[in-house]
Design a protein around this motif. Structure first.
Motif, PDB file in Angstrom:
ATOM      1  N   ALA A 127     -53.146  30.729  36.802  1.00 46.51           N
ATOM      2  CA  ALA A 127     -52.024  31.510  37.033  1.00 46.51           C
ATOM      3  C   ALA A 127     -52.037  31.930  38.509  1.00 46.51           C
ATOM      4  O   ALA A 127     -52.866  31.505  39.284  1.00 46.51           O
ATOM      5  CB  ALA A 127     -52.547  32.995  36.052  1.00 46.51           C
ATOM      6  N   ARG A 128     -50.746  32.206  38.913  1.00 45.37           N
ATOM      7  CA  ARG A 128     -50.333  32.925  40.109  1.00 45.37           C
ATOM      8  C   ARG A 128     -49.811  34.067  40.234  1.00 45.37           C
ATOM      9  O   ARG A 128     -49.212  34.519  39.145  1.00 45.37           O
ATOM     10  CB  ARG A 128     -49.645  31.900  40.772  1.00 45.37           C
ATOM     11  CG  ARG A 128     -50.264  30.389  41.103  1.00 45.37           C
ATOM     12  CD  ARG A 128     -49.282  29.436  41.601  1.00 45.37           C
ATOM     13  NE  ARG A 128     -48.120  29.356  40.460  1.00 45.37           N
ATOM     14  CZ  ARG A 128     -46.955  28.304  40.691  1.00 45.37           C
ATOM     15  NH1 ARG A 128     -46.837  27.560  41.705  1.00 45.37           N
ATOM     16  NH2 ARG A 128     -46.217  28.255  39.750  1.00 45.37           N
ATOM     17  N   ALA A 129     -50.036  34.759  41.154  1.00 43.98           N
ATOM     18  CA  ALA A 129     -49.150  36.043  41.459  1.00 43.98           C
ATOM     19  C   ALA A 129     -47.917  36.016  40.875  1.00 43.98           C
ATOM     20  O   ALA A 129     -46.904  35.066  41.345  1.00 43.98           O
ATOM     21  CB  ALA A 129     -49.405  36.463  42.778  1.00 43.98           C
ATOM     22  N   GLY A 130     -47.191  36.989  40.269  1.00 38.85           N
ATOM     23  CA  GLY A 130     -45.920  37.097  39.700  1.00 38.85           C
ATOM     24  C   GLY A 130     -45.719  36.586  38.414  1.00 38.85           C
ATOM     25  O   GLY A 130     -44.650  36.530  37.715  1.00 38.85           O
ATOM     26  N   ASP A 131     -46.752  35.591  37.695  1.00 40.56           N
ATOM     27  CA  ASP A 131     -46.411  34.975  36.672  1.00 40.56           C
ATOM     28  C   ASP A 131     -46.597  35.976  35.533  1.00 40.56           C
ATOM     29  O   ASP A 131     -46.958  36.942  35.534  1.00 40.56           O
ATOM     30  CB  ASP A 131     -47.770  33.947  36.228  1.00 40.56           C
ATOM     31  CG  ASP A 131     -47.544  32.671  37.264  1.00 40.56           C
ATOM     32  OD1 ASP A 131     -46.304  32.296  37.508  1.00 40.56           O
ATOM     33  OD2 ASP A 131     -48.445  31.947  37.491  1.00 40.56           O
ATOM     34  N   LYS A 132     -45.662  35.656  34.358  1.00 38.30           N
ATOM     35  CA  LYS A 132     -45.778  36.164  33.044  1.00 38.30           C
ATOM     36  C   LYS A 132     -46.188  35.289  31.811  1.00 38.30           C
ATOM     37  O   LYS A 132     -45.781  34.251  31.977  1.00 38.30           O
ATOM     38  CB  LYS A 132     -44.427  36.705  32.600  1.00 38.30           C
ATOM     39  CG  LYS A 132     -44.058  38.015  33.666  1.00 38.30           C
ATOM     40  CD  LYS A 132     -42.845  38.661  33.123  1.00 38.30           C
ATOM     41  CE  LYS A 132     -42.345  39.725  33.918  1.00 38.30           C
ATOM     42  NZ  LYS A 132     -41.298  40.733  33.251  1.00 38.30           N
ATOM     43  N   GLY A 133     -47.057  35.919  31.195  1.00 42.43           N
ATOM     44  CA  GLY A 133     -47.628  35.029  30.029  1.00 42.43           C
ATOM     45  C   GLY A 133     -47.248  35.462  28.796  1.00 42.43           C
ATOM     46  O   GLY A 133     -47.103  36.743  28.762  1.00 42.43           O
ATOM     47  N   ALA A 134     -47.252  34.446  27.586  1.00 48.42           N
ATOM     48  CA  ALA A 134     -46.783  34.970  26.608  1.00 48.42           C
ATOM     49  C   ALA A 134     -48.156  35.024  25.517  1.00 48.42           C
ATOM     50  O   ALA A 134     -48.940  34.184  25.618  1.00 48.42           O
ATOM     51  CB  ALA A 134     -45.852  33.821  25.972  1.00 48.42           C
ATOM     52  N   PHE A 135     -48.241  36.205  24.663  1.00 45.89           N
ATOM     53  CA  PHE A 135     -49.294  36.500  23.874  1.00 45.89           C
ATOM     54  C   PHE A 135     -48.943  36.472  22.387  1.00 45.89           C
ATOM     55  O   PHE A 135     -48.156  36.945  21.877  1.00 45.89           O
ATOM     56  CB  PHE A 135     -49.633  37.837  24.183  1.00 45.89           C
ATOM     57  CG  PHE A 135     -50.089  37.885  25.797  1.00 45.89           C
ATOM     58  CD1 PHE A 135     -51.503  38.004  26.039  1.00 45.89           C
ATOM     59  CD2 PHE A 135     -49.294  38.144  26.691  1.00 45.89           C
ATOM     60  CE1 PHE A 135     -51.866  38.204  27.261  1.00 45.89           C
ATOM     61  CE2 PHE A 135     -49.798  38.169  27.945  1.00 45.89           C
ATOM     62  CZ  PHE A 135     -50.945  38.280  28.461  1.00 45.89           C
ATOM     63  N   SER A 136     -50.163  35.565  21.721  1.00 45.16           N
ATOM     64  CA  SER A 136     -49.815  35.638  20.270  1.00 45.16           C
ATOM     65  C   SER A 136     -51.176  35.378  19.687  1.00 45.16           C
ATOM     66  O   SER A 136     -52.214  35.234  20.255  1.00 45.16           O
ATOM     67  CB  SER A 136     -49.087  34.143  19.994  1.00 45.16           C
ATOM     68  OG  SER A 136     -49.649  33.010  20.322  1.00 45.16           O
ATOM     69  N   HIS A 137     -51.203  35.204  18.454  1.00 49.12           N
ATOM     70  CA  HIS A 137     -52.458  35.118  17.580  1.00 49.12           C
ATOM     71  C   HIS A 137     -52.643  33.372  17.494  1.00 49.12           C
ATOM     72  O   HIS A 137     -52.144  32.746  17.205  1.00 49.12           O
ATOM     73  CB  HIS A 137     -52.482  35.405  16.301  1.00 49.12           C
ATOM     74  CG  HIS A 137     -52.480  36.718  15.897  1.00 49.12           C
ATOM     75  ND1 HIS A 137     -53.717  37.671  15.941  1.00 49.12           N
ATOM     76  CD2 HIS A 137     -51.612  38.058  15.765  1.00 49.12           C
ATOM     77  CE1 HIS A 137     -53.502  38.881  15.954  1.00 49.12           C
ATOM     78  NE2 HIS A 137     -52.259  39.056  16.096  1.00 49.12           N
ATOM     79  N   PRO A 138     -54.059  33.031  17.931  1.00 49.95           N
ATOM     80  CA  PRO A 138     -53.933  31.452  17.845  1.00 49.95           C
ATOM     81  C   PRO A 138     -54.325  31.070  16.269  1.00 49.95           C
ATOM     82  O   PRO A 138     -54.732  31.879  15.532  1.00 49.95           O
ATOM     83  CB  PRO A 138     -55.352  31.032  18.632  1.00 49.95           C
ATOM     84  CG  PRO A 138     -56.156  32.619  18.437  1.00 49.95           C
ATOM     85  CD  PRO A 138     -55.119  33.798  18.430  1.00 49.95           C
ATOM     86  N   GLU A 139     -54.064  29.727  16.186  1.00 50.62           N
ATOM     87  CA  GLU A 139     -54.422  29.057  15.066  1.00 50.62           C
ATOM     88  C   GLU A 139     -55.912  29.155  14.762  1.00 50.62           C
ATOM     89  O   GLU A 139     -56.825  29.085  15.658  1.00 50.62           O
ATOM     90  CB  GLU A 139     -54.040  27.686  14.846  1.00 50.62           C
ATOM     91  CG  GLU A 139     -52.577  27.725  14.871  1.00 50.62           C
ATOM     92  CD  GLU A 139     -51.937  27.973  13.534  1.00 50.62           C
ATOM     93  OE1 GLU A 139     -52.299  27.891  12.635  1.00 50.62           O
ATOM     94  OE2 GLU A 139     -50.662  28.693  13.290  1.00 50.62           O
ATOM     95  N   PRO A 140     -56.510  29.288  13.480  1.00 47.12           N
ATOM     96  CA  PRO A 140     -57.922  29.355  13.275  1.00 47.12           C
ATOM     97  C   PRO A 140     -58.520  27.951  13.850  1.00 47.12           C
ATOM     98  O   PRO A 140     -57.892  27.084  13.535  1.00 47.12           O
ATOM     99  CB  PRO A 140     -58.126  29.441  11.904  1.00 47.12           C
ATOM    100  CG  PRO A 140     -56.696  30.250  11.551  1.00 47.12           C
ATOM    101  CD  PRO A 140     -55.787  29.640  12.375  1.00 47.12           C
ATOM    102  N   PRO A 141     -59.684  27.878  14.434  1.00 50.75           N
ATOM    103  CA  PRO A 141     -60.156  26.678  14.653  1.00 50.75           C
ATOM    104  C   PRO A 141     -60.674  25.891  13.626  1.00 50.75           C
ATOM    105  O   PRO A 141     -61.236  26.216  12.649  1.00 50.75           O
ATOM    106  CB  PRO A 141     -61.689  27.395  15.691  1.00 50.75           C
ATOM    107  CG  PRO A 141     -61.880  28.577  15.085  1.00 50.75           C
ATOM    108  CD  PRO A 141     -60.412  29.191  14.797  1.00 50.75           C
TER     109      PRO A 141
END
Length: 502
Positions: free
Chosen positions: A79-93
């Motif tokens: 990551a770098r300053a100014g980045d935006k991330g998308a958030f979600s539930h992961p698949e079960p391992p």
């Protein structure tokens, strides 16, 4: 509303565990049902990680439209300053079911272990799941075929150094003995003898110093694979930190969870050691096993059992192995802590009159055994050859050349704070508690503070007068010195003196 948040660095070191911090009023937390300890997938362009969520209260330091990443998460995501991330539930391992299977006593094959290793490296497994895996493998719950399978899975998950079919020597000590810093001396002797010995070493996790910590007091150790190869090709050997080389990279994750549990597992210990040796390209390996009541290996019976497993797995991997059983009753040398151990190493290499004799003799034993193990070795002649290389100054010259090739030699420093611990009564020094003397050194700041630790002033068998200094505490700050001193003064039996007078 979107599923993205601005990414900011939290400035929090969580070691190798990716952690994300989100405000409890964040719209994603509410809509996704995220709560503390939820596993969260974070996507950024074509990269992703899975992190553990910590929730920040409303009105605290984190805005509702931000997500803060721990240092390891920030680095892993790039990551770098100014980045935006998308958030979600992961698949079960995928490997979660395999961990449950192992917990119920089933045996796993290499594919099963490989799935667990892969999910570990992708951070798909929580610390609870990793703890379950470590527990399921504790004691003698890994048999010989499983140990081989786990070792191969751990090696296969990272890179393996290729030395073009040449003989590569290596050594490893199973640990538990403070001050036993033979590796830099052994590497210098072996390289001076004309052999290749690319030694990758760890930093301390629960001890006052690892080999990499001690070496770093004298030269840079954070080399990449290309730099490691340049040093070895030029000087025959190196002593570098293995954590940045992706050699059996899952091992550090397992150790991080295993150490606080304080479980002994023969299978996991063997897999940890031999996966790294195989990944480093070693062909001939010497394993040193100090045995003593407060060492890691506490009895001859335990050493025999460990030796049988190490030998069997080495054979399966095609490694030529030798075992060296050594005395683990008391610390080796005078120093306990990175800089203090480095001073001992240099004293031996420089043939100083006051160099610790026990460290010198142990290093010669190991270097001689390793020279005997080499294809051109003559049984029983290795130790004499090792002594000649040390006494002539050839080992010192090679060590200095290795340091320069790794980035430059520096003399070890000295601690700002020191205090002596004195004998409460006269007597004969009959025992030293390895674990508690190591704890005192750690409380003084080692290994984080390179100059912190303990300098032993007496040895086993010495007759001591009342009030005579037993050891010296070294610290960088008065607070750390006082902290270690308070613990030291509260303990009895760290150094045991018989009641008889000198």
């Amino acid at each position: 509303m979107t599923d993205t948040l601005a990414l900011v660095p939290a400035g929090i070191d969580t070691y190798r565990q990716p952690v994300v911090y989100m405000n409890e009023d964040c719209h994603i937390c509410r809509s996704e049902g995220f709560a503390a300890q939820t596993r969260v997938r974070i996507d950024l362009e074509d990269r992703w990680i899975i992190a553990t969520l910590n929730v920040v209260g409303r009105g605290a330091w984190l805005d509702v439209d931000q997500a803060a990443l721990s240092a390891s998460a920030w680095a892993a995501l790039g990551a770098r300053a100014g980045d935006k991330g998308a958030f979600s539930h992961p698949e079960p391992p995928v490997s979660a079911s395999m961990i449950r299977s192992k917990a119920y006593g089933d045996r796993l094959d290499q594919a099963g272990f490989a799935a667990i290793v892969s999910d570990t490296l992708d951070s798909r497994l929580s610390d609870l799941e990793l703890a379950a895996f470590v527990t399921a493998c504790a004691g003698e719950r890994l048999d010989e075929p499983e140990t081989v399978a786990l070792t191969r899975a751990m090696q296969g998950a990272g890179q393996t150094l290729d030395w073009g079919g040449r003989t590569i020597l290596d050594k490893h000590c199973v640990g538990g003995l403070p001050g036993n810093r033979t590796t830099p001396i052994v590497v210098a002797i072996i390289a001076a003898a004309g052999h290749l010995i690319p030694k990758t070493s760890s930093r301390a996790i629960t001890s006052p110093a690892g080999t990499a910590d001690t070496m770093e007091a004298m030269a840079p150790v954070a080399l990449d694979a290309a730099a490691l190869r340049r040093v070895v090709e030029a000087e025959g050997g190196c002593i570098v930190w293995g954590g940045g080389l992706a050699l059996s990279p899952a091992d550090d994750h397992f150790i991080r969870v295993e150490r606080p549990l304080d479980f002994d597992s023969t299978g996991q210990l063997v897999a940890s050691v031999l996966s790294k040796k195989a990944a480093a390209g070693a062909t001939h390996v010497l394993i040193d096993m100090p045995v003593g009541p407060t060492a890691k290996v506490r009895s001859e019976k335990a050493a025999e059992a460990l030796g049988v497993r190490v030998s069997a797995v080495s054979n399966a991997l095609g490694l030529n192995l030798a075992l060296h059983i050594s005395d683990g009753i008391a610390p080796v040398g005078r120093g306990i802590g990175p800089t203090l151990e480095a001073i001992d190493v240099l004293a031996v290499l420089r043939r100083a009159p006051d160099a610790p004799a026990d460290l010198r003799e142990r290093a010669l034993d190991l270097a001689g055994h390793l020279l005997d193990l080499a294809p051109d070795g003559v049984a029983g002649q290795g130790r004499d050859r090792a002594r000649a290389l040390l006494d002539s100054g050839a080992a010192e010259a090679r060590f200095m050349a290795i340091c320069e090739a790794q980035g430059g030699f520096r003399e070890p420093g000295t601690a700002a704070q020191r205090i002596e611990i004195h004998a409460p009564h006269a007597g004969l020094l009959t025992s030293v508690d390895n674990r508690r003397i190591a704890r005192i050194a750690k409380l003084a700041g080692a290994p984080r503070q390179k100059c912190a630790g303990i300098r032993l002033l007496v040895r086993l068998g010495d007759r001591v007068d009342e009030g005579q200094p037993l050891y010296e505490l070294h610290a960088e700050t008065a607070g750390e010195l006082a902290y270690a001193l308070a613990y030291a003064e509260s303990q009895t039996g760290v150094l045991t003196l018989s009641e008889e007078g000198p």
